[in-house]
Design an enzyme around this catalytic site. Structure first.
Site, PDB file in Angstrom:
ATOM      1  N   LYS A 148       0.837  -1.199   0.000  1.00 46.90           N
ATOM      2  CA  LYS A 148       0.000   0.000   0.000  1.00 46.90           C
ATOM      3  C   LYS A 148       0.873   1.249   0.000  1.00 46.90           C
ATOM      4  O   LYS A 148       1.889   1.289   0.718  1.00 46.90           O
ATOM      5  CB  LYS A 148      -0.887  -0.035   1.257  1.00 46.90           C
ATOM      6  CG  LYS A 148      -1.930   1.066   1.354  1.00 46.90           C
ATOM      7  CD  LYS A 148      -2.750   0.881   2.638  1.00 46.90           C
ATOM      8  CE  LYS A 148      -3.895   1.874   2.757  1.00 46.90           C
ATOM      9  NZ  LYS A 148      -4.711   1.645   3.962  1.00 46.90           N
ATOM     10  N   SER A 207      -9.679   1.766   3.349  1.00 38.54           N
ATOM     11  CA  SER A 207      -8.800   2.564   2.523  1.00 38.54           C
ATOM     12  C   SER A 207      -7.822   1.752   1.665  1.00 38.54           C
ATOM     13  O   SER A 207      -7.258   2.278   0.728  1.00 38.54           O
ATOM     14  CB  SER A 207      -8.012   3.535   3.411  1.00 38.54           C
ATOM     15  OG  SER A 207      -7.089   2.826   4.211  1.00 38.54           O
ATOM     16  N   SER A 240      -9.803  -0.911   7.206  1.00 42.20           N
ATOM     17  CA  SER A 240      -9.237  -0.626   5.892  1.00 42.20           C
ATOM     18  C   SER A 240      -8.699  -1.817   5.111  1.00 42.20           C
ATOM     19  O   SER A 240      -8.459  -1.716   3.922  1.00 42.20           O
ATOM     20  CB  SER A 240      -8.124   0.419   6.012  1.00 42.20           C
ATOM     21  OG  SER A 240      -8.694   1.681   6.237  1.00 42.20           O
TER      22      SER A 240
END
Lengths: 472, 458
Positions: free
Chosen positions: B63, B138, B162
């Site tokens: 990420k 997210s 997330s």
């Protein structure tokens, strides 16, 4: 200084920069005086994703201070964030201790008074902003960012500028004894904020804070100015505004900081990156057992074990090195007071003359003891010891006994002195008879001549005795 | 997952790269084509020499909120444009040390703040099942990088769901470990006492292996604890919250799916009980007060002075203007909203009413939850109130968006491990997931349960 009817209350916040090898929360060097922005790793510069890890040496030093001041050490200590924006604060918050500092209470002995402490806490320093006059930019040196500090906060129990100065200088002595800081005020290793309020009643008046004082004299001058300023205000029926002021060392005055800078809401909250630290008894005991004595303990030893007067004890305990030197020498000589005189005199002069920041002794304390013994047993006169022997002892491996013999310092025999006095009476017949008829000041002249001809080796008391005998 | 000698690492990486470089769902913010291939070649060599690391042949994405050395690590924010990270996060180091191959960095909600991956400087990530729908957030890019077949496994971050929510939206397994089990060093902080590194994969065994490799003490993160209770004990008892199934916004198909799972478990002889958990009412506010408070402080370092977007610094007339311009330009709307909110709840006049109270609520919720976990092996819940929703449908009302975290914030507020695993599809063929939460450091229990449930079939 303080007008009758007024009560002054002063509290100090002393910031001690710890002399750890590395910073408080990362392994960047903590050395002073290196080139700008060379001690700035990722944590110091608050790079995204970096985290603080507590330097255990800094914690240990704080605990030493706490133990020395008889503070209460809580079972757990916590770190908090103090949030504000400034370019020299890389994270946009300072890691400090708000809820559970490393130490609560305790005191610093100053003379007969115990100056009560509120607390001591660990925190990181910010970087240094450098504002150049006329430039449309400022420069920042981040070397200092993350340097470990202990803030020592006293209760508002100090009552004069002089006392505040003593507290500050005692803290300096303490941090040097405990080897937690070099206490160098010029370098900012020791800085002080002063809180001061004046009141006509028992309740404290409006608190005025004076920030960032880095000398004992500045602390005293700032307080003197503030007492006068606040007295004048109150005398004329005006109010003292609670505010932060800056000290101007050129005019010895203080002036108000812009209001904007004092109206910060720091939004304290627990730093989630640093778990609470248990201060276990074993850890504290280990620190206690390995730490040096305090200056007041040193003073106590000088007064009780070596029976020195207060003044001598205070002077000799000023620096730990000097105290240790005294104690080592005292192991091997009998006349403690004579030793004290020599340490406060020639030795201290020597240190002051050669001294930069490191204390340099003329020779080792064992030699010092030999010297004291020689004087004490009458093997050499005090005068000869001071003028001839002491300088000769510096930088030689030879023993005091050898030097006395080789330099011909063995105390002059009476007949030698008598001979010299006879010579003098012949050489200066006019002065001799004037002295005989009562002109006392001429005694000094003849004494001077005796000392000159003996190369300073004569015992002045003995010489004077013989001189007086001869003139009857 | 590993090659059975059929494909070389190079061939495998090439295959993944072919997909990744197309970036059809905007899952990647950057793809490391040359480096991945070169590394694959080196690892093929190691395999031939018989000395491969434990992750040799595993291709993974990271990420864009986790530090990778020499890369422009951005948190999907404009404010970090131009910032080249000088170091690897601990998790990245541990993956690479075991010969995993890093294929690229994935899109996310800015600084991890969002539930749909629409709050990104790089634009939204689309769901590979339906490109009109969100991937979740997210870690939306992380989930889709696995979903679309660009890598085996994704490292994401999970602060309030997330990793679990996008895993549910894409039909994958998503593990949020116990807080402090995996080092956060290198994770761009959003809410430090909630942030965790999470893992997304389509295979439970991969989650298990990678967890073992990345977890554990790290000299650079003092909050990491040595944990890990291994337990081969079969899961016997399961609790679920009555109110969760009765909540108004819950999609009917998710309710049915959940009920089916419960029935199935009961029929397998498990003790499954509905219990009351009135504290759930305070979960969202507790979560948003505390996370925004921490975020407001964590994001203060982005001032344009030392790294990242700082063009405005030169143009500004004074310091305040420089801060204002940099941060106004650099942060997106949601990030600003959370900074404002966090600053507010920490301010002197409101600190006690919000921040202090929320901290108390957090402790209370955790205590009550641990009480439940004394009586039950696991707590089961839906992962999300709905399946993947349409892009743009929740963007106007932040509260509506926050509600999609309803089920996931619980484990985050408690710091407990939770897993999201696929259990079916809705009428549009969109994946539905279920979430299991266990006690501190009981990831193994969760992984065993995920395997068990997957093997049960539907």
């Amino acid at each position: 200084m303080i007008e009758p009817g007024y009560k002054v209350a002063i509290g100090l916040e002393v910031h001690v920069q710890l002399s750890t090898d590395t910073k408080l929360f990362c392994d960047d060097s903590n050395e002073f005086g290196l080139k700008e922005n060379t001690q700035v790793g990722l944590v110091s510069l608050a790079y995204p994703g970096t985290l603080p890890v507590l330097n255990e040496n800094a914690l240990e030093m704080a605990i030493r201070l706490a133990i020395a001041c008889n503070s209460e050490i809580p079972p757990i200590t916590l770190f908090d964030r103090k949030n504000y924006f400034y370019p020299d604060l890389p994270k946009g918050y300072q890691i400090t201790q708000d809820r559970a500092p490393v130490a609560v209470g305790g005191y610093i002995p100053v003379g007969d008074k115990k100056v009560q402490l509120t607390k001591m806490h660990l925190e990181e320093d910010a970087g240094k902003s450098i504002h150049t006059d006329g430039a449309n930019y400022s420069l920042i040196d981040y070397n200092r960012a993350g340097t470990p500090l202990v803030e020592i906060v006293t209760e508002p129990v100090i009552v004069s500028a002089a006392q505040a100065g003593k507290v500050f200088s005692t803290v300096r002595k303490l941090v040097r004894y405990l080897e937690v800081s070099d206490g160098n005020m010029e370098h900012g290793s020791l800085r002080c904020d002063v809180n001061i309020s004046l009141s006509k009643t028992e309740t404290l008046g409006s608190k005025v804070e004076i920030k960032n004082l880095n000398s004992i004299r500045f602390v005293q001058k700032a307080i003197e100015f503030e007492i006068k300023r606040q007295t004048d205000l109150l005398d004329s029926g005006k109010e003292v505004i609670s505010e932060t002021r800056l000290f101007d060392s050129v005019n010895n005055s203080t002036s108000s900081m812009r209001e904007k800078e004092t109206l910060n809401d720091y939004r304290y909250f627990p730093d989630p990156d640093l778990p609470g630290i248990e201060l276990r008894k074993e850890f504290i005991d280990r620190v206690r057992n390995s730490m040096s004595l305090t200056p007041w303990e040193a003073q106590h030893i000088l007064k009780t074990k070596y029976l020195l007067p207060d003044y001598d004890a205070a002077v000799i305990s000023e620096e730990k090195e000097l105290f240790k030197y005294y104690c080592t020498a005292a192991e091997s000589c009998a006349n403690y007071k004579l030793l004290a005189n020599w340490i406060m005199g020639p030795v201290k002069n020597y240190i002051n003359d050669t001294g930069d920041s490191d204390v340099k002794f003329p020779f080792n304390p064992e030699k010092m003891a030999e010297l004291i013994e020689a004087i004490d047993r009458g093997k050499v006169t005090k005068n000869a010891a001071q003028k001839v022997l002491f300088p000769e002892m510096i930088g030689t491996l030879r023993s005091v006994g050898e030097l006395i013999t080789d330099l011909g310092l063995a105390e002059n025999k009476e007949d030698e002195l008598t001979l010299i006095i006879d010579e003098l009476s012949n050489e200066f017949p006019k002065e001799w008879s004037l002295m005989k008829s009562g002109q006392k000041k001429l005694i000094g002249m003849f004494m001077g001549q005796v000392m000159k001809r003996t190369g300073g080796k004569a015992d002045p008391a003995k010489a004077k005795e013989l001189l007086m005998n001869k003139i009857g | 997952m590993l090659l059975n000698g059929e494909l070389s690492c190079t061939e495998l990486t090439r295959k993944f790269l072919n997909k990744a470089v197309l970036n059809q769902n905007n899952a990647f913010t950057k793809v490391f084509e040359d480096e991945a291939l070169q590394r694959a070649g080196e690892i093929d060599q190691k395999i031939q020499n018989g000395k491969p690391g434990r992750l040799a042949g595993l291709v993974f994405s990271v990420k864009d909120l986790i530090s990778v050395a020499k890369k422009n690590v951005t948190g999907s924010s404009k404010i970090l444009q131009g910032y080249v990270a000088p170091y690897h996060a601990t998790v990245v180091n541990r993956m690479l040390d075991e010969d995993a191959i890093l294929i690229g960095m994935t899109n996310c909600d800015e600084f991890g703040m969002g539930s749909s991956n629409e709050n990104s400087y790089y634009g939204p990530v689309t769901n590979d099942n339906d490109k009109n729908r969100v991937a979740g957030g997210s870690s939306g890019g992380a989930a889709v990088s696995v979903q679309e077949g660009s890598c085996h496994l994704a490292l994401g971050t999970d602060t309030g769901g997330s990793v679990r929510q996008p895993a549910a939206f894409t039909g994958l397994f998503g593990l949020k470990p116990t807080y402090s089990r995996i080092s956060r060093y290198g994770l761009l902080a959003y809410a430090s006492s909630f942030d965790t590194v999470g893992i997304i994969a389509n295979d439970v065994a991969d989650l298990e292996l990678v967890l073992q490799i990345v977890e554990g003490p790290d000299g650079k993160d003092s909050t990491v604890y040595q944990g890990g209770k291994s337990s081969d004990k079969e899961i016997e008892s399961i609790a679920y919250f009555r109110q969760a199934l009765e909540s108004e916004g819950l999609q009917e198909e998710i309710r049915e799916n959940f009920q089916n799972v419960i029935d199935r478990l009961k029929s397998e002889g498990k003790r499954v009980e509905a219990i009351d958990f009135p504290e759930a009412e305070h979960l969202l506010e507790t979560y948003y007060i505390l996370t925004t408070a921490e975020a407001s402080s964590n994001l203060s370092r982005y001032d344009g002075l030392r790294y990242g977007h700082g063009d405005e610094v030169e143009k500004a007339a004074n310091l305040i203007e420089s801060y204002t311009n940099t941060r106004t330009e650099g942060f997106g709307e949601e990030v600003k909203r959370r900074i404002f909110l966090g600053t507010f709840v920490l301010s002197a006049s409101y600190h006690d009413a919000y921040y202090t109270k929320a901290q108390k609520a957090r402790r209370m919720i955790r205590d009550k939850t641990l009480d439940i976990l004394e009586d039950f092996d696991l707590i089961l819940s839906p992962v999300t109130p709905t399946t993947a929703f349409g892009i743009g449908t929740h963007t106007k009302d932040p509260i509506e968006m926050y509600l999609s975290d309803l089920f996931t914030v619980h484990a985050s507020v408690c710091g407990l491990p939770a897993i999201s695993l696929p259990t079916g599809e809705d009428n549009h063929g969109l994946p539905i997931g279920i979430q299991a939460t266990a006690g501190d450091f009981e990831e193994e229990k969760l992984l065993n349960f995920a395997k068990y449930l997957s093997n049960l079939g539907s």
